[in-house]
Design a protein around this motif. Structure first.
Motif, PDB file in Angstrom:
ATOM      1  N   ARG A  37      -9.687  12.708   4.847  1.00 34.19           N
ATOM      2  CA  ARG A  37      -8.903  11.955   5.839  1.00 34.19           C
ATOM      3  C   ARG A  37      -7.677  12.766   6.197  1.00 34.19           C
ATOM      4  O   ARG A  37      -6.963  13.235   5.306  1.00 34.19           O
TER       5      ARG A  37
ATOM      6  N   ASP B  68     -11.634   4.042  -0.759  1.00 36.78           N
ATOM      7  CA  ASP B  68     -10.374   4.717  -0.435  1.00 36.78           C
ATOM      8  C   ASP B  68      -9.748   5.206  -1.742  1.00 36.78           C
ATOM      9  O   ASP B  68      -9.322   4.398  -2.570  1.00 36.78           O
TER      10      ASP B  68
ATOM     11  N   LYS C 105       2.521   8.177  -0.945  1.00 36.50           N
ATOM     12  CA  LYS C 105       1.867   7.899   0.336  1.00 36.50           C
ATOM     13  C   LYS C 105       2.303   6.583   0.969  1.00 36.50           C
ATOM     14  O   LYS C 105       2.895   5.726   0.313  1.00 36.50           O
TER      15      LYS C 105
ATOM     16  N   ASP D 142      -7.092   7.210  -1.791  1.00 39.43           N
ATOM     17  CA  ASP D 142      -5.732   7.686  -1.452  1.00 39.43           C
ATOM     18  C   ASP D 142      -5.669   9.219  -1.531  1.00 39.43           C
ATOM     19  O   ASP D 142      -6.431   9.896  -0.869  1.00 39.43           O
TER      20      ASP D 142
ATOM     21  N   ASP E  21       0.846  -1.196   0.000  1.00 40.24           N
ATOM     22  CA  ASP E  21       0.000   0.000   0.000  1.00 40.24           C
ATOM     23  C   ASP E  21       0.885   1.251   0.000  1.00 40.24           C
ATOM     24  O   ASP E  21       0.988   1.952   0.996  1.00 40.24           O
TER      25      ASP E  21
HETATM   26 MG   LIG Z   1      -5.626   3.266   2.301  1.00 42.10          MG
END
Ligand SMILES: [Mg+2]
Ligand SMILES: C[C@](O)(C(=O)O)[C@H](CC(=O)O)C(=O)O
Length: 292
Positions: free
Chosen positions: A156, A84, A119, A86, A57
């Motif tokens: 987020r 999600d 990320k 990202d 990930d």
């Molecule tokens: Mg994630």
């Protein structure tokens, strides 16, 4: 008229305290979750990378990779799906495309984070976040691109682990002002931190109960009491299924047969039950049987 996916997500949230959102790595898991009584589903970015591509990930999957997996789930069930996304996969116009593609795929909600494009998992060390201004621009681009006003754009923040609780809360406030609808407070280490988020922001809060991470596995009552409106189990079923599969592989290799582990398997009857197999079969008979 069928309601929009975003509407169904908001409706589920309004009717639950908290809303439990379970990660479903594929369409079949989504069916099982529906039959278990879940009211909302999740497609994990880590899950897509790990399960569909055998990758970590670390921002290596693209928008198309994730939209493909999301579409498989939204085709199989009407339960609202949170996805999600990202960091949104690029600048303002890329983010706008992302929102349009996910809306078109029947997704109900997305969460976009304030990490840099390179990320990491939210529960790993050495994360880096972009400036508040840059994340605000990401959110403005996302909100502007939405066509269904009920489509949920959740911001987020990964900043708590990087800059501290106060900064995470300030960022959440700025993200909501920019038009985000809900807040995903990532990698909090104390139950009280949810309380502080909730007291400071006027929006639904999501708590991420991912295993083997920075956050203790609080139960839903504790979380609701601390102000969390949604509780996410992003990879729980994936992790469990992985271990179950590995156990079977090892048994096959070591024993040369599956008789010792067959009790750990879902039966054909149960599989067919979740798939509605017999209804399909009956349909075939009804349409094409020769003795009609
Ligand atoms: Mg994630
Ligand atoms: C929620 C998450 O973004 C995910 O992709 O599922 C991950 C979960 C995990 O790696 O445990 C995250 O928290 O970053």
């Amino acid at each position: 008229m069928k309601t929009s996916a975003g509407f169904r997500f908001r409706h589920a949230l309004a009717n639950s305290n908290p809303l439990q959102i379970v990660g479903t790595a594929n369409a079949y898991f989504a069916l099982m979750a529906e039959h278990t009584g879940f009211k909302a589903l999740y497609l994990s970015g880590a899950g897509v990378a790990n399960a569909s591509y055998g990758l970590p990930d670390l921002g290596m999957t693209s928008m198309n990779d994730v939209v493909t997996d999301a579409s498989r789930i939204t085709s199989a069930t009407d339960l609202p799906l949170l996805v999600d996304i990202d960091t949104g996969w690029g600048g303002a116009f890329n983010i706008a495309r992302t929102i349009k593609e996910f809306e078109k795929a029947g997704v109900a909600a997305v969460h976009m984070e304030d990490q840099v494009a390179q990320k990491r998992c939210g529960h790993r060390p050495n994360k880096a976040v972009v400036s508040t201004e840059e994340m605000v621009d990401r959110i403005k681009a996302a909100v502007d691109a939405r066509t269904d006003e009920n489509f949920v754009i959740m911001a987020r923040t990964d900043a708590v682990a990087v800059e501290g609780l106060e900064s995470g809360i300030e960022r959440a406030q700025a993200y909501l002002e920019a038009g985000a609808n809900m807040i995903f407070a990532e990698a909090l280490t104390e139950l009280d931190h949810y309380r502080e988020f909730k007291a400071a922001v006027n929006a639904p809060i999501l708590a991420n109960m991912t295993e083997f991470g920075k956050t203790q596995l609080f139960n839903k009552e504790e979380l609701a009491e601390a102000g969390a409106d949604m509780v996410l189990y992003p990879l729980s079923t994936f992790r469990a299924a992985n271990q179950a599969a590995l156990n079977v592989m090892q048994a096959l290799m070591n024993d040369g047969h599956q008789r010792n582990v067959v009790d750990t398997m879902q039966t054909r009857a149960d599989l067919y039950e979740h798939l509605g197999y017999h209804d399909f079969e009956n349909k075939l008979d009804e349409l094409f049987s020769s003795d009609k």
